[in-house]
Scaffold this active site. Sequence first.
Site, PDB file in Angstrom:
ATOM      1  N   TYR A  70      -6.354   4.628   4.213  1.00 45.04           N
ATOM      2  CA  TYR A  70      -5.097   3.883   4.250  1.00 45.04           C
ATOM      3  C   TYR A  70      -5.230   2.657   5.167  1.00 45.04           C
ATOM      4  O   TYR A  70      -4.833   1.546   4.794  1.00 45.04           O
ATOM      5  CB  TYR A  70      -3.967   4.795   4.720  1.00 45.04           C
ATOM      6  CG  TYR A  70      -2.643   4.104   4.891  1.00 45.04           C
ATOM      7  CD1 TYR A  70      -1.858   3.781   3.789  1.00 45.04           C
ATOM      8  CD2 TYR A  70      -2.177   3.747   6.152  1.00 45.04           C
ATOM      9  CE1 TYR A  70      -0.642   3.135   3.943  1.00 45.04           C
ATOM     10  CE2 TYR A  70      -0.965   3.100   6.319  1.00 45.04           C
ATOM     11  CZ  TYR A  70      -0.203   2.799   5.205  1.00 45.04           C
ATOM     12  OH  TYR A  70       0.998   2.155   5.357  1.00 45.04           O
ATOM     13  N   GLU A 114       0.813  -1.220   0.000  1.00 50.24           N
ATOM     14  CA  GLU A 114       0.000   0.000   0.000  1.00 50.24           C
ATOM     15  C   GLU A 114       0.847   1.270   0.000  1.00 50.24           C
ATOM     16  O   GLU A 114       0.400   2.310  -0.459  1.00 50.24           O
ATOM     17  CB  GLU A 114      -0.975  -0.007   1.173  1.00 50.24           C
ATOM     18  CG  GLU A 114      -1.990  -1.133   1.098  1.00 50.24           C
ATOM     19  CD  GLU A 114      -2.698  -1.234  -0.243  1.00 50.24           C
ATOM     20  OE1 GLU A 114      -3.062  -0.198  -0.833  1.00 50.24           O
ATOM     21  OE2 GLU A 114      -2.877  -2.376  -0.724  1.00 50.24           O
ATOM     22  N   GLU A 115       2.057   1.183   0.511  1.00 51.55           N
ATOM     23  CA  GLU A 115       2.926   2.362   0.539  1.00 51.55           C
ATOM     24  C   GLU A 115       3.564   2.645  -0.823  1.00 51.55           C
ATOM     25  O   GLU A 115       3.591   3.782  -1.267  1.00 51.55           O
ATOM     26  CB  GLU A 115       4.035   2.199   1.591  1.00 51.55           C
ATOM     27  CG  GLU A 115       3.576   2.391   3.012  1.00 51.55           C
ATOM     28  CD  GLU A 115       3.206   3.822   3.349  1.00 51.55           C
ATOM     29  OE1 GLU A 115       3.545   4.761   2.599  1.00 51.55           O
ATOM     30  OE2 GLU A 115       2.562   4.009   4.392  1.00 51.55           O
ATOM     31  N   SER A 116       4.111   1.599  -1.457  1.00 53.52           N
ATOM     32  CA  SER A 116       4.929   1.849  -2.647  1.00 53.52           C
ATOM     33  C   SER A 116       4.625   0.952  -3.837  1.00 53.52           C
ATOM     34  O   SER A 116       5.271   1.093  -4.876  1.00 53.52           O
ATOM     35  CB  SER A 116       6.404   1.661  -2.289  1.00 53.52           C
ATOM     36  OG  SER A 116       6.657   0.290  -2.000  1.00 53.52           O
TER      37      SER A 116
END
Length: 193
Positions: free
Chosen positions: A176, A68-70
């Site tokens: 998120y 989910e971050e990158s």
Amino acid sequence: MAKRILKHWINGRKIGIIIVLSILGAYSVLQISDLQRIIYPYPHRTVVEKYAAQYGVDPLFVLAVIREESKFLPRSESHKGAKGLMQLMPSTAQSIAESIGDKAYSEEYLLDPEKNIQYGTWYLASLQKLFSNNRPLVIAAYNGGRGRVQEWINSGQIDPENIRLEDIPFKETRDYVDRVLKSYQKYIKLYRT
């Protein structure tokens, strides 16, 4: 007699069709699982598992955060300046390096998958300890900051014993948390055997 033979022949064809459809259905399910593993890959497995074991974090949870971050792009950089697979802010990474005794820290480390995963996993472990392993709070703190989440708890906006996504005040953080939790569940389904 001819009707009986015809009836057996029709029943045999029905059974044959059912068998073929069952085989095709099973094959499709297997293909869906393979497709899901493409959508939810497990890159850097050795590194993730090494630091997850060292710091006491579920490796599949680390993977969900990275996804989910990158989206597993090691040179990712956010508009706010977070870098690498786990999108760490340079100031946070420097603090982590000091905490783990990494005197050779350089901001370039954030683009190195192993160092980024090490620092990010250590940070997740520290958040797990701070928030009693409450995953939604850990994820919210990873995204919005530990101080902010602590403020939400202290002000009564969030009940740590009964956290609901809709109670998270920031939409970005709420979304998120939801995405990471869903990815985590997918990773458990695909890789926990």
